[in-house]
Design a protein around this motif. Structure first.
Motif, PDB file in Angstrom:
ATOM      1  N   VAL A  22       0.828  -1.147   0.138  1.00  0.00           N
ATOM      2  CA  VAL A  22       0.059  -0.106   0.055  1.00  0.00           C
ATOM      3  C   VAL A  22       0.850   1.281  -0.108  1.00  0.00           C
ATOM      4  CG1 VAL A  22      -0.367   0.175   2.437  1.00  0.00           C
ATOM      5  CG2 VAL A  22      -2.117   1.039   1.167  1.00  0.00           C
ATOM      6  N   ILE A  23       0.248   2.134  -0.639  1.00  0.00           N
ATOM      7  CA  ILE A  23       1.125   3.644  -0.400  1.00  0.00           C
ATOM      8  C   ILE A  23      -0.062   4.589  -0.441  1.00  0.00           C
ATOM      9  CG2 ILE A  23       3.340   3.042  -1.880  1.00  0.00           C
ATOM     10  CD1 ILE A  23       1.781   4.370  -4.389  1.00  0.00           C
ATOM     11  N   ALA A  24       0.337   5.537   0.266  1.00  0.00           N
ATOM     12  CA  ALA A  24      -0.503   6.831   0.527  1.00  0.00           C
ATOM     13  C   ALA A  24      -0.080   7.761  -0.737  1.00  0.00           C
ATOM     14  CB  ALA A  24      -0.602   7.285   1.694  1.00  0.00           C
ATOM     15  N   GLY A  54      -7.914   4.015  -3.848  1.00  0.00           N
ATOM     16  CA  GLY A  54      -9.234   4.203  -2.836  1.00  0.00           C
ATOM     17  C   GLY A  54      -8.700   5.666  -2.086  1.00  0.00           C
ATOM     18  N   TYR A  55      -9.570   6.077  -1.183  1.00  0.00           N
ATOM     19  CA  TYR A  55      -9.572   7.067  -0.427  1.00  0.00           C
ATOM     20  C   TYR A  55     -10.014   6.805   0.833  1.00  0.00           C
ATOM     21  CZ  TYR A  55     -11.838  11.657   0.376  1.00  0.00           C
ATOM     22  OH  TYR A  55     -12.296  12.825   1.153  1.00  0.00           O
ATOM     23  N   GLN A  56      -9.267   7.366   1.913  1.00  0.00           N
ATOM     24  CA  GLN A  56      -9.600   7.415   3.355  1.00  0.00           C
ATOM     25  C   GLN A  56      -9.576   8.561   4.032  1.00  0.00           C
ATOM     26  OE1 GLN A  56      -8.210   3.613   5.442  1.00  0.00           O
ATOM     27  NE2 GLN A  56      -7.987   5.102   7.421  1.00  0.00           N
ATOM     28  N   ILE A  57     -10.567   8.799   4.936  1.00  0.00           N
ATOM     29  CA  ILE A  57     -10.704  10.199   5.867  1.00  0.00           C
ATOM     30  C   ILE A  57      -9.512   9.564   7.082  1.00  0.00           C
ATOM     31  CG2 ILE A  57     -11.820  11.551   7.564  1.00  0.00           C
ATOM     32  CD1 ILE A  57     -14.024  10.883   5.547  1.00  0.00           C
ATOM     33  N   GLY A  62      -6.754  14.831   7.057  1.00  0.00           N
ATOM     34  CA  GLY A  62      -8.253  15.278   6.483  1.00  0.00           C
ATOM     35  C   GLY A  62      -8.584  14.007   5.565  1.00  0.00           C
ATOM     36  N   TYR A  63      -7.718  13.509   4.657  1.00  0.00           N
ATOM     37  CA  TYR A  63      -7.962  12.421   3.801  1.00  0.00           C
ATOM     38  C   TYR A  63      -6.599  12.208   3.058  1.00  0.00           C
ATOM     39  CZ  TYR A  63      -7.755  16.042   0.349  1.00  0.00           C
ATOM     40  OH  TYR A  63      -7.397  17.269  -0.627  1.00  0.00           O
ATOM     41  N   LEU A  64      -6.471  10.740   2.667  1.00  0.00           N
ATOM     42  CA  LEU A  64      -5.508  10.355   1.837  1.00  0.00           C
ATOM     43  C   LEU A  64      -5.993   9.475   0.857  1.00  0.00           C
ATOM     44  CD1 LEU A  64      -2.711   9.123   4.607  1.00  0.00           C
ATOM     45  CD2 LEU A  64      -2.812  11.331   2.905  1.00  0.00           C
ATOM     46  N   TYR A  65      -5.456   9.641  -0.450  1.00  0.00           N
ATOM     47  CA  TYR A  65      -5.837   8.678  -1.482  1.00  0.00           C
ATOM     48  C   TYR A  65      -4.672   7.538  -1.320  1.00  0.00           C
ATOM     49  CZ  TYR A  65      -8.763  12.394  -3.664  1.00  0.00           C
ATOM     50  OH  TYR A  65      -9.791  13.059  -3.920  1.00  0.00           O
ATOM     51  N   PHE A  66      -4.943   6.299  -1.654  1.00  0.00           N
ATOM     52  CA  PHE A  66      -4.193   5.409  -1.817  1.00  0.00           C
ATOM     53  C   PHE A  66      -4.036   4.503  -2.761  1.00  0.00           C
ATOM     54  CE2 PHE A  66      -7.720   3.928   0.597  1.00  0.00           C
ATOM     55  CZ  PHE A  66      -7.930   2.579   0.183  1.00  0.00           C
ATOM     56  N   VAL A  75     -10.710  -5.953  -0.156  1.00  0.00           N
ATOM     57  CA  VAL A  75     -11.458  -4.574   0.345  1.00  0.00           C
ATOM     58  C   VAL A  75     -11.765  -4.808   1.812  1.00  0.00           C
ATOM     59  CG1 VAL A  75     -13.708  -3.336  -0.094  1.00  0.00           C
ATOM     60  CG2 VAL A  75     -12.406  -4.341  -2.074  1.00  0.00           C
ATOM     61  N   GLY A  76     -11.571  -3.582   2.386  1.00  0.00           N
ATOM     62  CA  GLY A  76     -11.620  -3.512   3.874  1.00  0.00           C
ATOM     63  C   GLY A  76     -11.017  -4.162   4.642  1.00  0.00           C
ATOM     64  N   ASP A  77      -9.717  -4.363   4.268  1.00  0.00           N
ATOM     65  CA  ASP A  77      -8.836  -5.121   4.979  1.00  0.00           C
ATOM     66  C   ASP A  77      -8.362  -3.950   6.372  1.00  0.00           C
ATOM     67  OD1 ASP A  77      -5.950  -5.924   6.189  1.00  0.00           O
ATOM     68  OD2 ASP A  77      -6.394  -7.556   4.865  1.00  0.00           O
ATOM     69  N   ARG A  78      -8.277  -4.456   7.399  1.00  0.00           N
ATOM     70  CA  ARG A  78      -8.264  -3.639   8.602  1.00  0.00           C
ATOM     71  C   ARG A  78      -6.757  -3.199   8.704  1.00  0.00           C
ATOM     72  NH1 ARG A  78     -11.545  -3.143  12.872  1.00  0.00           N
ATOM     73  NH2 ARG A  78     -13.318  -4.101  12.743  1.00  0.00           N
ATOM     74  N   TRP A  79      -5.820  -4.039   8.143  1.00  0.00           N
ATOM     75  CA  TRP A  79      -4.252  -3.887   8.262  1.00  0.00           C
ATOM     76  C   TRP A  79      -4.115  -2.515   7.263  1.00  0.00           C
ATOM     77  CZ3 TRP A  79      -0.516  -3.234   4.467  1.00  0.00           C
ATOM     78  CH2 TRP A  79       0.762  -3.114   5.215  1.00  0.00           C
ATOM     79  N   ILE A  80      -4.645  -2.353   6.205  1.00  0.00           N
ATOM     80  CA  ILE A  80      -4.538  -0.998   5.234  1.00  0.00           C
ATOM     81  C   ILE A  80      -5.128   0.009   5.959  1.00  0.00           C
ATOM     82  CG2 ILE A  80      -5.402   0.080   3.185  1.00  0.00           C
ATOM     83  CD1 ILE A  80      -3.405  -2.287   2.567  1.00  0.00           C
ATOM     84  N   LYS A  81      -6.452   0.157   6.758  1.00  0.00           N
ATOM     85  CA  LYS A  81      -6.780   1.077   7.475  1.00  0.00           C
ATOM     86  C   LYS A  81      -5.607   1.687   8.648  1.00  0.00           C
ATOM     87  CE  LYS A  81     -11.739   0.440   6.487  1.00  0.00           C
ATOM     88  NZ  LYS A  81     -12.814   0.254   6.848  1.00  0.00           N
ATOM     89  N   ARG A  82      -5.250   0.675   9.528  1.00  0.00           N
ATOM     90  CA  ARG A  82      -4.241   1.093  10.257  1.00  0.00           C
ATOM     91  C   ARG A  82      -2.989   1.533   9.734  1.00  0.00           C
ATOM     92  NH1 ARG A  82      -5.638  -4.125  12.532  1.00  0.00           N
ATOM     93  NH2 ARG A  82      -3.811  -5.049  11.411  1.00  0.00           N
ATOM     94  N   GLN A  83      -2.462   0.850   8.534  1.00  0.00           N
ATOM     95  CA  GLN A  83      -1.256   1.444   7.921  1.00  0.00           C
ATOM     96  C   GLN A  83      -1.568   2.865   7.589  1.00  0.00           C
ATOM     97  OE1 GLN A  83       0.921  -0.557   9.118  1.00  0.00           O
ATOM     98  NE2 GLN A  83       1.928  -0.538   7.201  1.00  0.00           N
ATOM     99  N   LEU A  84      -2.578   3.360   7.206  1.00  0.00           N
ATOM    100  CA  LEU A  84      -3.006   4.642   6.756  1.00  0.00           C
ATOM    101  C   LEU A  84      -2.895   5.547   7.835  1.00  0.00           C
ATOM    102  CD1 LEU A  84      -5.638   4.084   3.639  1.00  0.00           C
ATOM    103  CD2 LEU A  84      -3.288   4.716   3.322  1.00  0.00           C
TER     104      LEU A  84
END
Length: 101
Positions: A22-24, A54-57, A62-66, A75-84
């Motif tokens: 993953v990259i932001a 994708g896109y995460q708040i 405020g937000y990051l595209y990734f 999709v929806g992997d918690r590891w990705i959300k934690r990494q971001l």
């Protein structure tokens, strides 16, 4: 891991995605989306990588595209959300906060 901007070298972003999965990408939509499209186009040379944008708040930016490798993270992997969230907390180069005088 760090956040990539539209002026960062695309090879660095690709190497980070291959390594981390993953990259932001920081910036307004008009800057981030074209950068993501360039990254995804370059990743076509890597048949084992399935890039998905994708896109995460997040709290600081405020937000990051990734871009994530969907062959590694669904999709929806918690590891990705934690990494971001971790990337958002640790990389402050793109914050536009003014310092108090």
């Amino acid at each position: 891991m760090r956040i990539f901007g539209h002026y960062d070298h695309i090879d660095d972003a690709i190497a980070a995605l291959i390594h981390h999965g993953v990259i932001a990408v920081a910036g307004a939509r008009s800057e981030a989306v074209p950068q993501i499209e360039r990254i995804m186009k370059c990743l076509a040379a890597y048949p084992k990588i399935l890039p998905v944008s994708g896109y995460q708040i997040v709290p600081n930016h405020g937000y990051l595209y990734f871009v994530r490798d969907a062959s590694r993270y669904p999709v929806g992997d918690r590891w990705i959300k934690r990494q971001l969230m971790d990337i958002d907390a640790s990389d402050t180069r793109f914050l536009m906060r003014e310092k108090a005088a």
